[in-house]
Scaffold this active site. Structure first.
Site, PDB file in Angstrom:
ATOM      1  CD  GLU A  16       9.293  24.116  47.108  1.00 52.04           C
ATOM      2  OE1 GLU A  16       9.063  23.036  47.867  1.00 52.04           O
ATOM      3  OE2 GLU A  16       9.176  22.977  46.209  1.00 52.04           O
ATOM      4  CD  GLU A  56       7.689  17.505  49.607  1.00 53.61           C
ATOM      5  OE1 GLU A  56       9.196  16.897  49.445  1.00 53.61           O
ATOM      6  OE2 GLU A  56       7.644  18.333  49.386  1.00 53.61           O
TER       7      GLU A  56
END
Length: 627
Positions: A437, A547
């Protein structure tokens, strides 16, 4: 009461009072108060050309002398600075120092030419004042020195005459055999006598008698995070029994320390454990760079945290990718205004910049084992408790991705929340999930501030025990000497204004199998192939979007804090969504790629279509939160 109160009873009363103060006197702020304080800090703390952190924790900003606070005064708008006196009064001139041990000037040659050092005001400074209008002012309700306003007392000499100046030499500090001097303002490391020519300030003394017991009481008032440890250290250093009055005074000071020290106490064992962890995280520095937002250590690249990993003990650093996927290469800078790299040449050759971890950061984690890790209680791909997503995804055999995104500063409700925009490369399920990520996030629980920062993350077991953010654990290998992972990205985009963008590329090196991160045009580093199981070959899913995480309070903003249908300049977006296929070629993602939003009343994602030029496949995402 008809009978005297025993010493033990008085001590017990004070213990209960301390507990009451700690747990019943928490200072909370409304959102409006917080925003007012933030606005005042912006007025007080001028833009810094350079920042200097002292050994006592003060940060001094080197401010352009024509941008110092004086020029906010309406009478000084067009004032021209006088750089030195035109002359001295007769008989007055520069004096020889009476004590060469006095240290008050900034070290390392101070501030650059044309700037002046100003101590940075902190949020806690403003919160201690009665009101913002009272901040920095004397608490004098009426009167002057001559008629003793309420609470003020003096022992002075004066002269009534037409006066054009003065000079004085002061002896600073009382006899140490009977008391300690509690200082204010800059902490001065000195012996007395010393010379001071400060007007209407001087030194302050609080006579705290401890029945001839030499007590290091100063630590009670300066310790913020370790009041209990400080207390134990003080008591253990005493060579004579403590009288009742001394015990009472100790407890009073302990109560003050607990109330104004965030009520966070540590045992000696906890403190030593934190110190040991800091030693593991903060590697020996070849050079240290002070920035406005914390210290950066330049660490020998073969001593960076990655080499603490058992799988990387004999790893040879790959200094650059052997090749790029076809169609992927150096990018034109997305936005020349975006600042993230270190100034003044960065770190020396052979070293990498690593932000220094502070003890406060460790204390904000649930536990040392949780520090730097995502708070995922289970390994489902989506909708883990407290986590919410608004993303686009592609399921295929994937060997890399490229995306350009705009950067925002979303508002959070508390330090345990975070909000981010990132890419994911995934393979596996549940506790076999491998993930790479990268993106930007706002995460005060990790950094102690609420500004967007560059981050990386990885896990090889579904976030169970492997992986972490940045270099907070062994794993990611950094090669860039200019960009520190975890650095602040500035400036941020503004609503209906300038859009600040950055480009991320992550791809698997076709020769070594390592997964490289390219930020803008900088080869930052890579995740070694040996860290992974399923990702050792390829990713099966690639995702792009936002997110957020919250534990109990209302959820924070995502992206710009506005829904995606508001469009360009108002919503968060990602453009040029591309992936690397099994022929090592960069491609646009298909138009039928699925979108996912688990809380549409708060966060949404929409397909922006496939546009010509630099936009290509794009999405808009985000929302105001509040759920």
């Amino acid at each position: 009461m008809s009978t005297p109160i025993s010493c033990n009873s008085r001590v017990l009363i004070l213990v209960l009072l301390a507990i009451s103060l700690v747990y019943g006197n928490a200072r909370s702020l409304s959102k409006e108060e917080y925003m007012e304080l933030k606005a005042q800090l912006k007025v007080l703390n001028k833009p810094a050309v350079k920042s200097i952190q002292t050994e006592h924790g003060d940060i001094f900003d080197c401010v352009d002398m024509y941008k110092q606070p004086a020029f906010d005064h309406p009478l000084l708008k067009n004032h021209t600075i006088q750089m030195r006196p035109t002359s001295y009064p007769e008989g007055m001139e520069n004096q020889d120092p009476l004590n060469a041990n006095l240290h008050i000037g900034l070290k390392d040659s101070g501030c650059p030419l044309g700037t002046v050092p100003i101590r940075r005001t902190k949020m806690q400074d403003l919160m201690r004042t009665k009101s913002l209008s009272d901040y920095g002012r004397k608490n004098v309700e009426n009167g002057s020195q001559l008629n003793s306003p309420s609470g003020h007392h003096y022992a002075i000499a004066n002269l009534l005459d037409q006066v054009l100046g003065t000079q004085v030499t002061e002896c600073v500090g009382p006899n140490t055999s009977r008391s300690k001097s509690i200082q204010f303002g800059p902490v001065m490391d000195c012996q007395w006598p010393i010379r001071s020519t400060q007007y209407d300030r001087g030194w302050m003394d609080r006579n705290l008698s401890f029945d001839s017991v030499h007590l290091p009481i100063l630590c009670f008032l300066t310790s913020v995070h370790l009041p209990i440890l400080c207390f134990l250290t003080s008591v253990s250093s005493m060579s004579t029994p403590i009288s009742c009055n001394s015990r009472i005074l100790i407890l009073v000071l302990l109560a003050i320390s607990l109330v104004y020290g965030n009520a966070r106490s540590l045992s000696k064992e906890e403190y030593m454990e934190l110190k040991a962890q800091l030693k593991v995280l903060n590697k020996p520095a070849v050079k240290s760079i002070q920035t406005q937002h914390g210290d950066i250590d330049c660490v020998d690249m073969y001593k960076q945290p990655a080499f603490d990993h058992p799988l990387l003990k004999n790893h040879t650093i790959q200094m650059r990718p052997t090749s790029y996927p076809e169609g992927m290469g150096n990018q034109d800078p997305s936005n020349a205004n975006l600042e993230i790299g270190l100034k003044d040449g960065g770190c020396p050759l052979g070293t990498v910049p690593i932000p220094r971890t502070k003890i406060q950061e460790l204390m904000s984690a649930k536990s040392l084992s949780h520090f730097g890790r995502k708070n995922l209680e289970n390994r489902r791909l989506y909708s883990t408790a407290g986590h919410h997503h608004a993303i686009a995804s592609l399921s295929s055999q994937v060997y890399g991705t490229q995306v350009t995104m705009n950067v925002w500063s979303p508002q959070l409700q508390d330090q345990r929340q975070f909000s981010l925009a990132q890419l994911w490369l995934l393979n596996g399920l549940n506790d076999q999930l491998n993930s790479i990520e990268a993106g930007w996030h706002v995460y005060p629980g990790l950094y102690g501030d609420s500004v967007p920062r560059l981050f990386v993350y990885w896990t090889a077991d579904g976030y169970t025990s492997t992986g972490c953010y940045n270099l907070k654990c062994p794993g990611f290998v950094q090669v860039s000497g200019d960009i520190a992972v975890g650095s602040i990205i500035q400036p941020s985009s503004t609503y209906n204004g300038d859009q600040e963008e950055t480009t991320f590329q992550v791809f698997k090196d076709s020769s070594t199998g390592n997964w490289w991160l390219i930020y803008g045009n900088t080869q930052v580093g890579y995740w070694p192939k040996s860290l992974f199981t399923s990702l050792a070959d390829s990713a099966s899913v690639v995702e792009w979007g936002g997110e957020v995480y919250t534990e109990s309070t209302q959820s924070p903003q995502m992206g710009s804090g506005h829904f995606p249908d508001e469009g360009f300049k108002k919503a968060s977006y990602m453009r040029k969504l591309m992936f690397v296929d099994n022929t090592n070629t960069l491609n646009d993602i298909p138009g039928n790629s699925p979108l996912y939003q688990d809380l549409p009343q708060c966060y949404q994602v929409i397909d922006g279509g496939n546009l010509a030029g630099d936009w290509g496949r794009n999405i808009y995402f985000g929302g105001p939160g509040g759920c």
